[in-house]
Scaffold this active site. Structure first.
Site, PDB file in Angstrom:
ATOM      1  N   ARG A 229       0.724  -1.231  -0.112  1.00  0.00           N
ATOM      2  CA  ARG A 229      -0.045   0.014  -0.033  1.00  0.00           C
ATOM      3  C   ARG A 229       0.969   1.268  -0.076  1.00  0.00           C
ATOM      4  NH1 ARG A 229      -4.033  -3.344   3.077  1.00  0.00           N
ATOM      5  NH2 ARG A 229      -2.751  -3.329   4.976  1.00  0.00           N
ATOM      6  N   PHE A 245     -11.172  -3.490  -5.801  1.00  0.00           N
ATOM      7  CA  PHE A 245     -11.216  -4.164  -4.877  1.00  0.00           C
ATOM      8  C   PHE A 245     -10.691  -3.296  -3.398  1.00  0.00           C
ATOM      9  CE2 PHE A 245     -10.634  -6.668  -8.603  1.00  0.00           C
ATOM     10  CZ  PHE A 245     -11.582  -7.500  -8.563  1.00  0.00           C
ATOM     11  N   ASP A 267     -15.699  -1.529  -4.714  1.00  0.00           N
ATOM     12  CA  ASP A 267     -15.823  -2.740  -3.882  1.00  0.00           C
ATOM     13  C   ASP A 267     -17.196  -3.282  -3.920  1.00  0.00           C
ATOM     14  OD1 ASP A 267     -13.499  -4.344  -1.914  1.00  0.00           O
ATOM     15  OD2 ASP A 267     -15.786  -4.819  -1.331  1.00  0.00           O
ATOM     16  N   ASP A 317      -6.694  -5.370  -6.499  1.00  0.00           N
ATOM     17  CA  ASP A 317      -6.284  -6.309  -5.515  1.00  0.00           C
ATOM     18  C   ASP A 317      -7.543  -7.551  -5.238  1.00  0.00           C
ATOM     19  OD1 ASP A 317      -4.977  -7.474  -3.219  1.00  0.00           O
ATOM     20  OD2 ASP A 317      -5.533  -5.838  -1.888  1.00  0.00           O
ATOM     21  N   CYS A 357      -3.482 -13.014  -4.699  1.00  0.00           N
ATOM     22  CA  CYS A 357      -3.397 -13.864  -3.571  1.00  0.00           C
ATOM     23  C   CYS A 357      -3.578 -15.286  -3.678  1.00  0.00           C
ATOM     24  CB  CYS A 357      -4.003 -13.066  -2.225  1.00  0.00           C
ATOM     25  SG  CYS A 357      -5.749 -12.932  -2.461  1.00  0.00           S
TER      26      CYS A 357
HETATM   27  N1  SAH Z   1      -7.005  -3.766  -1.296  1.00  0.00           N
HETATM   28  C1  SAH Z   1      -7.845  -3.936   0.082  1.00  0.00           C
HETATM   29  C2  SAH Z   1      -7.791  -5.613   0.343  1.00  0.00           C
HETATM   30  C3  SAH Z   1      -8.708  -6.309  -1.010  1.00  0.00           C
HETATM   31  S1  SAH Z   1      -9.530  -7.536  -0.506  1.00  0.00           S
HETATM   32  C4  SAH Z   1      -6.897  -3.456   1.256  1.00  0.00           C
HETATM   33  O1  SAH Z   1      -5.566  -3.178   1.028  1.00  0.00           O
HETATM   34  O2  SAH Z   1      -7.270  -3.478   2.082  1.00  0.00           O
HETATM   35  C5  SAH Z   1     -10.674  -8.087  -1.713  1.00  0.00           C
HETATM   36  C6  SAH Z   1     -11.932  -7.157  -1.772  1.00  0.00           C
HETATM   37  O3  SAH Z   1     -12.636  -7.560  -2.966  1.00  0.00           O
HETATM   38  C7  SAH Z   1     -12.936  -7.153  -0.657  1.00  0.00           C
HETATM   39  O4  SAH Z   1     -13.063  -6.105   0.034  1.00  0.00           O
HETATM   40  C8  SAH Z   1     -14.131  -7.680  -1.313  1.00  0.00           C
HETATM   41  O5  SAH Z   1     -15.454  -7.108  -0.785  1.00  0.00           O
HETATM   42  C9  SAH Z   1     -13.898  -7.368  -2.718  1.00  0.00           C
HETATM   43  N2  SAH Z   1     -14.506  -8.154  -3.726  1.00  0.00           N
HETATM   44  C10 SAH Z   1     -14.804  -9.453  -3.815  1.00  0.00           C
HETATM   45  N3  SAH Z   1     -15.282  -9.882  -5.171  1.00  0.00           N
HETATM   46  C11 SAH Z   1     -15.535  -8.418  -5.853  1.00  0.00           C
HETATM   47  C12 SAH Z   1     -16.163  -8.358  -7.167  1.00  0.00           C
HETATM   48  N4  SAH Z   1     -16.482  -9.152  -7.893  1.00  0.00           N
HETATM   49  N5  SAH Z   1     -16.255  -6.984  -7.362  1.00  0.00           N
HETATM   50  C13 SAH Z   1     -15.805  -6.021  -6.269  1.00  0.00           C
HETATM   51  N6  SAH Z   1     -15.346  -6.120  -5.098  1.00  0.00           N
HETATM   52  C14 SAH Z   1     -15.043  -7.320  -4.975  1.00  0.00           C
END
Ligand code: SAH
Length: 413
Positions: A229, A245, A267, A317, A357
């Site tokens: 980040r 995401f 998200d 992400d 991941c």
């Molecule tokens: N970048 C964030 C962590 C991301 S975790 C950080 O640094 O804290 C992955 C995220 O993707 C989650 O918040 C989940 O709600 C979201 N997510 C999962 N599938 C998704 C989709 N199809 N479209 C949008 N968001 C999604």
């Protein structure tokens, strides 16, 4: 004659030779001799005795050679997880305490207190405590007991963790698929200490976040991305950023902290976005324009393209698409899709920070997928940086599964 009596060493009737055993098929001891801590069901020739779920068993090679002490998990494909490879290192509170102290000392050495007050203290197999996760958020500890063995030793492990970390309270978040695979019911809630009066807050690289440990994702925050980040934030100055995401705004806020011109965060979770907005409000010094979009990223990227939108830095992400290698093909389609769509929104000279991941997708495969997306989009990409998980998620050389997070910073040439 007790089971395994023929293996009694010169030291006499040691514990080592009594008690339940797993005998492995010929040749299946090889990964254990390399100190890989898992025994798959197909490697087991025979179960000697009748161990309960989570009970300690001896692992023995086909020729009777001692291999390790392990937790037995009859419901799981991972039939046993090794606690120790030393014949004299019997699993129990003493061993766990020493492993936990080693893990805590490593974090103290690795992560200066001024960087964050939230970190992973115990990272399962990578800290020789298979199935045990412990994350610290300020004075709260969140644990996951994800294996039959950790469930068996729950009280001892939680007690040692609380004592040694000095945390005021412990939450459990054993509500994951991993636990189901072990045949264990989900379990979560406050398990030690009193609930805090205030919402829980942490400060990471100078940015304050509220963390919902009771009902957020994972244990509440994606600690593994801490340094990424910051790094990705650092290249955001003056740019229009798209954070896909975004969860509770980690990359978005890091970009704003570094002087991004604007950030649009997407998200699918309304709960995550609500907390992201709250987090922005908690950091009044962050400037720049922030917009939030509750949507499916796959669809939203196409819509942004139809609207003619463009960005100078895009972060992808996504959650885990492929837990294991057998899901890699399906996952590859997902990664290709979002990376291709993102590249179509990237201005020339723009940057794409793209992550996976998925344990089942190697860095080599991931880079190939992204190269395929770049070819389809007709863009040339230069590899600027590679990313992995932060230092509180150590990787042991014998346990490559511990290295699940990978990322690339690419520049559209
Ligand atoms: N970048 C964030 C962590 C991301 S975790 C950080 O640094 O804290 C992955 C995220 O993707 C989650 O918040 C989940 O709600 C979201 N997510 C999962 N599938 C998704 C989709 N199809 N479209 C949008 N968001 C999604």
């Amino acid at each position: 004659m007790p089971v395994g009596y023929e293996n009694v060493s010169a030291r006499g009737l040691s514990l080592v030779s009594s008690g339940p055993q797993l005998r492995l098929k010929p040749g299946r001891e090889r990964s254990l001799l390399r100190r890989h801590p898992w025994v798959f069901s197909g490697a087991v020739e025979a179960v000697v005795g009748s161990p309960d779920t989570g009970a300690t068993v001896q692992l023995r090679a086909d020729d009777g050679r001692f291999l390790g002490w392990a937790a037995y998990s009859p419901a799981s494909q991972i039939r046993a997880r090794v606690w120790s490879f030393g014949e004299n290192e019997l699993p129990g509170p003493e061993l766990f305490q020493s492993r936990i102290e080693t893990a805590l000392a490593r974090r103290r050495a690795e992560i200066p207190a001024e960087i964050t007050d939230a970190m992973r203290l115990v990272h399962g197999e990578s800290d020789q405590l298979p199935g045990l996760i412990a994350d610290r958020y300020g004075d709260s500890l969140v644990v996951q007991l994800l294996s039959a063995g950790t469930e068996k030793w729950r009280d001892a492990l939680v007690g040692i963790l609380r004592d040694r970390s000095g945390c005021a309270r412990v939450y459990e978040r054993s509500d994951t698929d991993a636990r189901e695979l072990e045949g264990l019911a989900a379990s979560s809630g406050l398990i030690s200490g009193a609930a805090p009066d205030e919402p829980l807050r942490i400060t990471e690289h100078g940015i304050t976040y509220q963390v919902d440990v009771a009902s957020g994702q994972k244990t509440g925050f994606y600690l593994d991305q801490r340094d990424n980040r910051r790094r990705v934030g650092q290249v955001a100055a003056g740019r229009d950023v798209l954070d896909c995401f975004s969860y509770t705004g980690g990359f978005a806020l890091s970009a704003l902290a570094a002087g991004a011109r604007s950030v649009l965060s997407i998200d699918a979770s309304a709960q995550a976005l609500a907390l992201a907005k709250r987090n922005l409000a908690l950091n009044p010094a962050l400037a720049g324009r922030a917009d939030w979009l509750e949507a499916d990223v796959f669809e939203a990227l196409r819509k942004l393209r139809r609207e003619g939108r463009e960005f100078d830095l895009i972060v992808l992400d996504p959650p885990k698409f492929a837990p294991t290698a057998k899901d890699a093909a399906r996952a590859a389609r997902g990664y290709k899709d979002i990376n291709l769509s993102a590249l179509r929104l990237l201005r020339p000279g723009g940057l794409l920070a793209t992550f996976s991941c998925s344990g089942g997708v190697s860095i080599e495969l991931f880079q190939k997928i992204v190269a395929g997306a770049a070819a389809d989009a007709g863009t040339a990409l230069l590899l600027r940086e590679r990313y992995r998980s932060a230092g509180d998620h150590p990787v042991r050389v014998e346990f490559p599964e511990g290295e699940y997070l990978k990322g690339l910073l690419l520049e559209r040439a």
